[in-house]
Design a protein around this motif. Structure first.
Motif, PDB file in Angstrom:
ATOM      1  N   ALA A  23       0.047  -1.694  -7.243  1.00 15.94           N
ATOM      2  CA  ALA A  23       0.437  -0.799  -6.149  1.00 15.94           C
ATOM      3  C   ALA A  23       1.119   0.418  -6.737  1.00 15.94           C
ATOM      4  O   ALA A  23       2.002   0.290  -7.591  1.00 15.94           O
ATOM      5  CB  ALA A  23       1.370  -1.525  -5.189  1.00 15.94           C
ATOM      6  N   THR A  24       0.707   1.592  -6.301  1.00 12.02           N
ATOM      7  CA  THR A  24       1.297   2.831  -6.788  1.00 12.02           C
ATOM      8  C   THR A  24       1.632   3.742  -5.624  1.00 12.02           C
ATOM      9  O   THR A  24       1.077   3.615  -4.533  1.00 12.02           O
ATOM     10  CB  THR A  24       0.338   3.566  -7.745  1.00 12.02           C
ATOM     11  OG1 THR A  24      -0.871   3.875  -7.040  1.00 12.02           O
ATOM     12  CG2 THR A  24       0.005   2.720  -8.961  1.00 12.02           C
ATOM     13  N   ILE A  27       6.956   3.899  -3.360  1.00  8.23           N
ATOM     14  CA  ILE A  27       7.250   2.542  -2.917  1.00  8.23           C
ATOM     15  C   ILE A  27       8.730   2.251  -3.034  1.00  8.23           C
ATOM     16  O   ILE A  27       9.309   2.393  -4.107  1.00  8.23           O
ATOM     17  CB  ILE A  27       6.445   1.523  -3.740  1.00  8.23           C
ATOM     18  CG1 ILE A  27       4.939   1.737  -3.509  1.00  8.23           C
ATOM     19  CG2 ILE A  27       6.846   0.095  -3.379  1.00  8.23           C
ATOM     20  CD1 ILE A  27       4.061   0.960  -4.454  1.00  8.23           C
ATOM     21  N   SER A  29       9.958  -0.880  -1.580  1.00  2.78           N
ATOM     22  CA  SER A  29       9.984  -2.321  -1.780  1.00  2.78           C
ATOM     23  C   SER A  29       8.645  -2.917  -1.358  1.00  2.78           C
ATOM     24  O   SER A  29       7.968  -2.378  -0.477  1.00  2.78           O
ATOM     25  CB  SER A  29      11.109  -2.955  -0.949  1.00  2.78           C
ATOM     26  OG  SER A  29      11.131  -4.361  -1.089  1.00  2.78           O
ATOM     27  N   ILE A  30       8.281  -4.027  -1.997  1.00  5.04           N
ATOM     28  CA  ILE A  30       7.079  -4.760  -1.616  1.00  5.04           C
ATOM     29  C   ILE A  30       7.473  -6.188  -1.290  1.00  5.04           C
ATOM     30  O   ILE A  30       8.136  -6.848  -2.097  1.00  5.04           O
ATOM     31  CB  ILE A  30       6.018  -4.762  -2.731  1.00  5.04           C
ATOM     32  CG1 ILE A  30       5.639  -3.324  -3.098  1.00  5.04           C
ATOM     33  CG2 ILE A  30       4.789  -5.540  -2.307  1.00  5.04           C
ATOM     34  CD1 ILE A  30       4.626  -3.226  -4.234  1.00  5.04           C
ATOM     35  N   ILE A  52       8.141 -11.756  -2.936  1.00  3.07           N
ATOM     36  CA  ILE A  52       9.049 -11.131  -3.904  1.00  3.07           C
ATOM     37  C   ILE A  52      10.035 -12.155  -4.449  1.00  3.07           C
ATOM     38  O   ILE A  52      10.546 -11.992  -5.562  1.00  3.07           O
ATOM     39  CB  ILE A  52       9.770  -9.933  -3.255  1.00  3.07           C
ATOM     40  CG1 ILE A  52      10.465  -9.095  -4.318  1.00  3.07           C
ATOM     41  CG2 ILE A  52      10.755 -10.413  -2.196  1.00  3.07           C
ATOM     42  CD1 ILE A  52      11.015  -7.777  -3.811  1.00  3.07           C
ATOM     43  N   ARG A  70       2.987 -12.513 -10.372  1.00  4.54           N
ATOM     44  CA  ARG A  70       3.440 -11.209  -9.887  1.00  4.54           C
ATOM     45  C   ARG A  70       4.409 -10.619 -10.888  1.00  4.54           C
ATOM     46  O   ARG A  70       5.302 -11.314 -11.386  1.00  4.54           O
ATOM     47  CB  ARG A  70       4.088 -11.395  -8.517  1.00  4.54           C
ATOM     48  CG  ARG A  70       4.672 -10.137  -7.906  1.00  4.54           C
ATOM     49  CD  ARG A  70       5.048 -10.381  -6.460  1.00  4.54           C
ATOM     50  NE  ARG A  70       5.764  -9.261  -5.901  1.00  4.54           N
ATOM     51  CZ  ARG A  70       5.981  -9.073  -4.609  1.00  4.54           C
ATOM     52  NH1 ARG A  70       5.530  -9.958  -3.731  1.00  4.54           N
ATOM     53  NH2 ARG A  70       6.653  -8.027  -4.181  1.00  4.54           N
ATOM     54  N   ASN A  72       7.033  -7.894 -10.625  1.00  2.00           N
ATOM     55  CA  ASN A  72       7.731  -7.021  -9.675  1.00  2.00           C
ATOM     56  C   ASN A  72       8.092  -5.671 -10.289  1.00  2.00           C
ATOM     57  O   ASN A  72       8.137  -4.662  -9.589  1.00  2.00           O
ATOM     58  CB  ASN A  72       8.985  -7.712  -9.151  1.00  2.00           C
ATOM     59  CG  ASN A  72       8.664  -8.880  -8.237  1.00  2.00           C
ATOM     60  OD1 ASN A  72       7.682  -8.849  -7.496  1.00  2.00           O
ATOM     61  ND2 ASN A  72       9.474  -9.918  -8.302  1.00  2.00           N
ATOM     62  N   ASP A  75       4.984  -3.723  -9.873  1.00  2.00           N
ATOM     63  CA  ASP A  75       4.338  -3.780  -8.549  1.00  2.00           C
ATOM     64  C   ASP A  75       2.890  -4.232  -8.684  1.00  2.00           C
ATOM     65  O   ASP A  75       1.972  -3.644  -8.087  1.00  2.00           O
ATOM     66  CB  ASP A  75       4.406  -2.419  -7.847  1.00  2.00           C
ATOM     67  CG  ASP A  75       5.828  -2.026  -7.467  1.00  2.00           C
ATOM     68  OD1 ASP A  75       6.111  -0.813  -7.396  1.00  2.00           O
ATOM     69  OD2 ASP A  75       6.657  -2.931  -7.264  1.00  2.00           O
ATOM     70  N   THR A  76       2.710  -5.283  -9.449  1.00  2.00           N
ATOM     71  CA  THR A  76       1.356  -5.753  -9.774  1.00  2.00           C
ATOM     72  C   THR A  76       1.249  -7.251  -9.551  1.00  2.00           C
ATOM     73  O   THR A  76       2.203  -7.992  -9.829  1.00  2.00           O
ATOM     74  CB  THR A  76       1.026  -5.426 -11.235  1.00  2.00           C
ATOM     75  OG1 THR A  76       1.086  -4.008 -11.423  1.00  2.00           O
ATOM     76  CG2 THR A  76      -0.368  -5.906 -11.614  1.00  2.00           C
ATOM     77  N   ILE A  98       4.286  -3.245   2.256  1.00  2.00           N
ATOM     78  CA  ILE A  98       5.015  -2.244   1.488  1.00  2.00           C
ATOM     79  C   ILE A  98       5.917  -1.413   2.381  1.00  2.00           C
ATOM     80  O   ILE A  98       5.511  -0.963   3.457  1.00  2.00           O
ATOM     81  CB  ILE A  98       4.027  -1.327   0.731  1.00  2.00           C
ATOM     82  CG1 ILE A  98       3.233  -2.151  -0.282  1.00  2.00           C
ATOM     83  CG2 ILE A  98       4.771  -0.200   0.031  1.00  2.00           C
ATOM     84  CD1 ILE A  98       2.155  -1.385  -1.001  1.00  2.00           C
TER      85      ILE A  98
END
Length: 120
Positions: A23-24, A27, A29-30, A52, A70, A72, A75-76, A98
């Motif tokens: 994720a790019t 951001i 927080s996810i 998370i 994951r 963190n 973000d992958t 997100i």
């Protein structure tokens, strides 16, 4: 915000593949990041998810063969797929809840998908 999935390809039954989804963007927080898949002529179905906090969930059909992980900090998420079966074939999509900078609340985002083909 974008989700970029990669790692799909052609593999023989019994083989392995590792998918990645990053994720790019802006951001903040996810929350949960997940994998779904869609085979031709079928509905999209849940495969695996990672929160998370490090809680993981799997579809019954992939338990014991697939592992989601994951990172963190990047973000992958990853999906290690072992002992692949022809019925695992399809387009694999990543999705994430997100919270963007400057916006309130979490929103779902979907990646473009990566194709997994399993030959028997």
């Amino acid at each position: 915000v974008q989700l970029q999935a990669s790692g799909g390809g052609l593999v023989r039954a019994g083989g392995s593949l590792r998918l990645s989804c990053a994720a790019t963007g802006s951001i903040f927080s996810i929350r949960t990041m997940s994998w779904y898949r869609q085979a031709p002529g079928k509905q999209r179905e849940f495969v695996a998810s990672a929160t998370i906090r490090g809680d993981f969930d799997y579809a019954d059909s992939v338990k014991g063969r697939f592992t989601i992980s994951r990172d963190n900090a990047r973000d992958t998420i990853f999906l290690q797929m072992n002992t692949l079966k022809p019925e695992d074939a399809g387009v694999y999509y990543c999705t994430a809840d997100i919270h963007q900078h400057g916006r309130s609340g979490f929103e779902p985002y979907w990646g473009q998908g990566t194709l997994v083909t399993v030959s028997s």
